[in-house]
Design an enzyme around this catalytic site. Sequence first.
Site, PDB file in Angstrom:
ATOM      1  N   ARG A  71      10.077  -2.792  12.446  1.00 53.52           N
ATOM      2  CA  ARG A  71       8.915  -2.416  13.262  1.00 53.52           C
ATOM      3  C   ARG A  71       8.585  -3.554  14.221  1.00 53.52           C
ATOM      4  O   ARG A  71       8.578  -4.711  13.827  1.00 53.52           O
ATOM      5  CB  ARG A  71       7.718  -2.132  12.349  1.00 53.52           C
ATOM      6  CG  ARG A  71       7.751  -0.754  11.729  1.00 53.52           C
ATOM      7  CD  ARG A  71       6.709  -0.575  10.651  1.00 53.52           C
ATOM      8  NE  ARG A  71       5.369  -1.031  11.010  1.00 53.52           N
ATOM      9  CZ  ARG A  71       4.307  -0.893  10.225  1.00 53.52           C
ATOM     10  NH1 ARG A  71       4.422  -0.316   9.052  1.00 53.52           N
ATOM     11  NH2 ARG A  71       3.126  -1.327  10.608  1.00 53.52           N
ATOM     12  N   ARG A  78      -2.287  -9.547  13.218  1.00 53.58           N
ATOM     13  CA  ARG A  78      -2.650  -8.416  12.358  1.00 53.58           C
ATOM     14  C   ARG A  78      -3.375  -8.900  11.111  1.00 53.58           C
ATOM     15  O   ARG A  78      -4.343  -8.280  10.669  1.00 53.58           O
ATOM     16  CB  ARG A  78      -1.396  -7.629  11.972  1.00 53.58           C
ATOM     17  CG  ARG A  78      -0.789  -6.891  13.145  1.00 53.58           C
ATOM     18  CD  ARG A  78       0.601  -6.384  12.825  1.00 53.58           C
ATOM     19  NE  ARG A  78       0.610  -5.381  11.799  1.00 53.58           N
ATOM     20  CZ  ARG A  78       1.655  -5.133  10.995  1.00 53.58           C
ATOM     21  NH1 ARG A  78       2.754  -5.842  11.112  1.00 53.58           N
ATOM     22  NH2 ARG A  78       1.587  -4.187  10.088  1.00 53.58           N
ATOM     23  N   ARG A  95     -10.338   0.969   8.521  1.00 60.67           N
ATOM     24  CA  ARG A  95     -10.002  -0.408   8.890  1.00 60.67           C
ATOM     25  C   ARG A  95     -11.257  -1.177   9.296  1.00 60.67           C
ATOM     26  O   ARG A  95     -11.181  -2.360   9.578  1.00 60.67           O
ATOM     27  CB  ARG A  95      -9.060  -0.430  10.090  1.00 60.67           C
ATOM     28  CG  ARG A  95      -7.619  -0.037   9.822  1.00 60.67           C
ATOM     29  CD  ARG A  95      -6.831  -1.118   9.142  1.00 60.67           C
ATOM     30  NE  ARG A  95      -5.535  -1.463   9.656  1.00 60.67           N
ATOM     31  CZ  ARG A  95      -4.404  -0.826   9.421  1.00 60.67           C
ATOM     32  NH1 ARG A  95      -4.382   0.285   8.744  1.00 60.67           N
ATOM     33  NH2 ARG A  95      -3.273  -1.299   9.878  1.00 60.67           N
ATOM     34  N   ARG A 152      10.930  -6.659   6.065  1.00 60.10           N
ATOM     35  CA  ARG A 152      10.786  -5.204   5.892  1.00 60.10           C
ATOM     36  C   ARG A 152      11.622  -4.448   6.918  1.00 60.10           C
ATOM     37  O   ARG A 152      11.647  -4.805   8.090  1.00 60.10           O
ATOM     38  CB  ARG A 152       9.302  -4.844   6.047  1.00 60.10           C
ATOM     39  CG  ARG A 152       9.010  -3.365   5.920  1.00 60.10           C
ATOM     40  CD  ARG A 152       7.580  -3.112   5.574  1.00 60.10           C
ATOM     41  NE  ARG A 152       6.652  -3.263   6.691  1.00 60.10           N
ATOM     42  CZ  ARG A 152       5.356  -2.981   6.618  1.00 60.10           C
ATOM     43  NH1 ARG A 152       4.839  -2.549   5.493  1.00 60.10           N
ATOM     44  NH2 ARG A 152       4.571  -3.161   7.661  1.00 60.10           N
ATOM     45  N   LYS A 195       0.841  -1.213   0.000  1.00 60.76           N
ATOM     46  CA  LYS A 195       0.000   0.000   0.000  1.00 60.76           C
ATOM     47  C   LYS A 195       0.875   1.262   0.000  1.00 60.76           C
ATOM     48  O   LYS A 195       0.594   2.218  -0.703  1.00 60.76           O
ATOM     49  CB  LYS A 195      -0.940   0.008   1.222  1.00 60.76           C
ATOM     50  CG  LYS A 195      -1.950  -1.135   1.212  1.00 60.76           C
ATOM     51  CD  LYS A 195      -3.029  -0.932   2.257  1.00 60.76           C
ATOM     52  CE  LYS A 195      -2.532  -1.072   3.677  1.00 60.76           C
ATOM     53  NZ  LYS A 195      -2.052  -2.431   4.037  1.00 60.76           N
TER      54      LYS A 195
HETATM   55  P1  AMP Z   1      -0.075   0.314   9.229  1.00 57.62           P
HETATM   56  O1  AMP Z   1       1.168   1.136   9.072  1.00 57.62           O
HETATM   57  O2  AMP Z   1      -1.201   0.758   8.350  1.00 57.62           O
HETATM   58  O3  AMP Z   1       0.202  -1.170   9.171  1.00 57.62           O
HETATM   59  O4  AMP Z   1      -0.610   0.600  10.722  1.00 57.62           O
HETATM   60  C1  AMP Z   1       0.197   0.297  11.839  1.00 57.62           C
HETATM   61  C2  AMP Z   1      -0.687   0.225  13.051  1.00 57.62           C
HETATM   62  O5  AMP Z   1      -1.320   1.485  13.282  1.00 57.62           O
HETATM   63  C3  AMP Z   1      -1.838  -0.770  12.955  1.00 57.62           C
HETATM   64  O6  AMP Z   1      -1.455  -2.101  13.261  1.00 57.62           O
HETATM   65  C4  AMP Z   1      -2.784  -0.202  14.006  1.00 57.62           C
HETATM   66  O7  AMP Z   1      -2.325  -0.472  15.309  1.00 57.62           O
HETATM   67  C5  AMP Z   1      -2.636   1.300  13.785  1.00 57.62           C
HETATM   68  N1  AMP Z   1      -3.619   1.805  12.799  1.00 57.62           N
HETATM   69  C6  AMP Z   1      -3.342   2.341  11.574  1.00 57.62           C
HETATM   70  N2  AMP Z   1      -4.455   2.712  10.937  1.00 57.62           N
HETATM   71  C7  AMP Z   1      -5.483   2.392  11.774  1.00 57.62           C
HETATM   72  C8  AMP Z   1      -6.903   2.499  11.687  1.00 57.62           C
HETATM   73  N3  AMP Z   1      -7.505   3.017  10.591  1.00 57.62           N
HETATM   74  N4  AMP Z   1      -7.641   2.079  12.745  1.00 57.62           N
HETATM   75  C9  AMP Z   1      -7.068   1.578  13.852  1.00 57.62           C
HETATM   76  N5  AMP Z   1      -5.738   1.424  13.994  1.00 57.62           N
HETATM   77  C10 AMP Z   1      -4.944   1.819  12.969  1.00 57.62           C
END
Ligand code: AMP
Length: 208
Positions: free
Chosen positions: A154, A165, A88, A122, A13
Amino acid sequence: MRIILLGKQGSGKGTCAEFLCEKLKVPHISTGERFRELSQEGSELGNKIKNLIDAGNLVPDDVTINVLKDRLSKDDCKKGFILDGFPRNLDQAHVLEEVTDLDLVFVLNISDETAVKRLTSRRQCRGCLKIYNLITNPPKEDGKCSCGGELYQREDDKEEFIKKRLEIYKQEEEDLIEFYHAIIRTVDAEKPSSEIFKTLERFLSEFK
Ligand code: AMP
């Protein structure tokens, strides 16, 4: 253009968002990136967010929605945006619908095996946030970004959190795909990025 990117963790993404932002001259809005920034601030909210993210849990909707609304209210979003990591779930999708119209939703499809492989290899730069992959796009110097910054893994990209996840994502994805069915375009994200970009370009040209 107002575009949402959906897809498992590791589906690309972020990479697709960068490509689309460059092409369409609109900002990349990543709630995950914003949360990682907040979690480094050391505030009470930042610490709470850090604990949730590091354990592979979602941040509560009220916090997420505030962060998103605040970002979308900025002037640079008037000509459009690429949303990465939001919504989400259906509640978030309903809130988004109240705030803005959308043009397209791209779903980036990969298998679980590919997701695990990509996430465990990653690495991200602490400084400029550039993302590397130790197998397909390794840094020139071990552990170092081209900007000189330190590369790190991360916490939530460690294998024990990835499964959780992916499970959370799957529970929500079906609802979101149904909700956006009229404007969904599906992309085979197992392919090399050059081919994925061509597919995105084709969808964009068909839309205009
Ligand atoms: P990502 O970088 O999109 O994988 O997001 C990393 C983490 O941020 C996720 O595992 C969630 O803990 C949090 N997060 C990101 N976007 C959202 C969202 N729209 N709703 C809830 N938690 C989020």
